[in-house]
Design an enzyme around this catalytic site. Sequence first.
Site, PDB file in Angstrom:
ATOM      1  CG  ASP A   8      61.791   4.379  72.013  1.00  0.00           C
ATOM      2  OD1 ASP A   8      60.638   4.064  71.674  1.00  0.00           O
ATOM      3  OD2 ASP A   8      62.804   4.001  71.387  1.00  0.00           O
ATOM      4  CE  LYS A  45      60.508  -1.502  64.892  1.00  0.00           C
ATOM      5  NZ  LYS A  45      61.407  -0.889  65.841  1.00  0.00           N
ATOM      6  CE1 TYR A  99      65.568  -0.902  67.313  1.00  0.00           C
ATOM      7  CE2 TYR A  99      66.491   1.177  66.588  1.00  0.00           C
ATOM      8  CZ  TYR A  99      65.978  -0.069  66.300  1.00  0.00           C
ATOM      9  OH  TYR A  99      65.874  -0.462  64.992  1.00  0.00           O
ATOM     10  NE  ARG A 119      62.583  19.483  52.401  1.00  0.00           N
ATOM     11  CZ  ARG A 119      62.786  20.772  52.703  1.00  0.00           C
ATOM     12  NH1 ARG A 119      62.740  21.171  53.951  1.00  0.00           N
ATOM     13  NH2 ARG A 119      63.048  21.640  51.758  1.00  0.00           N
TER      14      ARG A 119
HETATM   15  C1  LIG Z   1      62.451   0.018  65.888  1.00  0.00           C
HETATM   16  C2  LIG Z   1      62.724   0.880  67.033  1.00  0.00           C
HETATM   17  C3  LIG Z   1      63.270   2.157  66.872  1.00  0.00           C
HETATM   18  C4  LIG Z   1      63.682   2.712  65.519  1.00  0.00           C
HETATM   19  O1  LIG Z   1      62.623   2.778  64.625  1.00  0.00           O
HETATM   20  P1  LIG Z   1      62.751   2.637  63.011  1.00  0.00           P
HETATM   21  O2  LIG Z   1      61.363   2.854  62.548  1.00  0.00           O
HETATM   22  O3  LIG Z   1      63.274   1.265  62.731  1.00  0.00           O
HETATM   23  O4  LIG Z   1      63.697   3.678  62.554  1.00  0.00           O
HETATM   24  C5  LIG Z   1      63.459   2.919  68.004  1.00  0.00           C
HETATM   25  N1  LIG Z   1      63.143   2.461  69.225  1.00  0.00           N
HETATM   26  C6  LIG Z   1      62.629   1.230  69.417  1.00  0.00           C
HETATM   27  C7  LIG Z   1      62.304   0.785  70.791  1.00  0.00           C
HETATM   28  C8  LIG Z   1      62.406   0.393  68.331  1.00  0.00           C
HETATM   29  O5  LIG Z   1      61.900  -0.825  68.534  1.00  0.00           O
END
Ligand SMILES: *Cc1c(COP(=O)(O)O)cnc(C)c1O
Length: 393
Positions: free
Chosen positions: A183, A208, A111, A58
């Site tokens: 982000d 992604k 998001y 962890r």
């Molecule tokens: C998918 C996504 C998230 C969250 O990510 P997870 O891996 O699904 O928890 C945050 N910001 C954006 C822009 C995303 O596309």
Amino acid sequence: METKKLNFDTKLIHAGHYEEHFGSATVPIYQTSTFAFKNAEHGARCFSDNKEGYIYTRINNPTIKALEDNLAELENGYGGIATSSGMGACTSIYMALLDKDSHFLSTSSVYGPSRSVIENHFSRFGVRSTFIDTSDLELVKKSIRPDTRVLFIETPSNPTIQLTDIRECAKIAHDNGSILVVDNTFSSPCLQNPLDMGADVVFHSLTKFINGHADVVGGIIITKKKELYEKIRPLMISMGCNMDPHQAYLVLRGVKTLGIRMERSQKNAMEIAEWLEKHPKVEWIKYPGLKSYKQQNLFKKQMKGPGAMMSFELKGGIEAGKKLMNSVKVATLAVSLGGVETLIQHPASMTHSGLSRQKREKAGITDGLVRYSVGIEDAGDLIKDLEQAFEKI
Ligand SMILES: *Cc1c(COP(=O)(O)O)cnc(C)c1O
């Protein structure tokens, strides 16, 4: 190998692979929960200096560390903090940086869960928030307050493909004594490097583009400086938002092809966007690669490529959108994005259904908006797929 001076595509493959693993060509999966100390003195040293050795998964693990070092170098940051998911990264940042009675300022079309966790949960601990169109810098200047601790932007935003000026937001945030968090999921470090433009913290949903194969959920936080790294990391560890070594191994494998995947996805996206723009059944399309894209100057100023995400609205609104989604065969009807496979989804009824219609409209998420994430299939097949679906509308 010293990788700092190498170019991006070489770093994708080699950065972070610093430790010896019996000469193995890839970083193996260290599937262990704990690590043996050589003796009591060594154990004590591991607790006082993390360079002395691993303690417990962890806290850290060699497979996870390799991924953290790889991505920190791709974003030109001080260090990486890998998390169980993108939201694990997002909420660790919130927990570490927001205090009771502090204010949070962000992009309205951020998001969905990044917004709802602030509005529905952090509000319980006295965090106040404002969500605005951050592409309007005057509005950002007007909305930032003495108690604004974090300016949190997503650019391009999801699913409206709206850009926010990172350099200008960094200036506004820093003049106010606030922290700028970006982000960077939609661009990946391949197309945009927020830390080089003044941001203090960048995070990604690794789920992604970076992993890119729709088989892992994961996240990472990268800070520009040591100070914020040391503030966020212990909190992430205590909350247990850590990544798992197997997850880290898969993402390390995925990131190696990020450059060539992005190249192909962008090429496909450009062809498809040009085709959609001319289609009589399309009301409008937003894709930064098109000449008709409104924020051309900002796009050229802060991004190295238009990416593989686009949004469009069909004539006939929500019903036409549904028909399209039920008729495509090559594209998969699914949320998520940035994979080798093309995905299509409807934000108003899916990813952004947690927001009220009024909030959605204010954020530019119309009921007929379709989000399309372009994969690396053959562009001709993808266009034929859309064509046959359009014929049914
Ligand atoms: C998918 C996504 C998230 C969250 O990510 P997870 O891996 O699904 O928890 C945050 N910001 C954006 C822009 C995303 O596309």
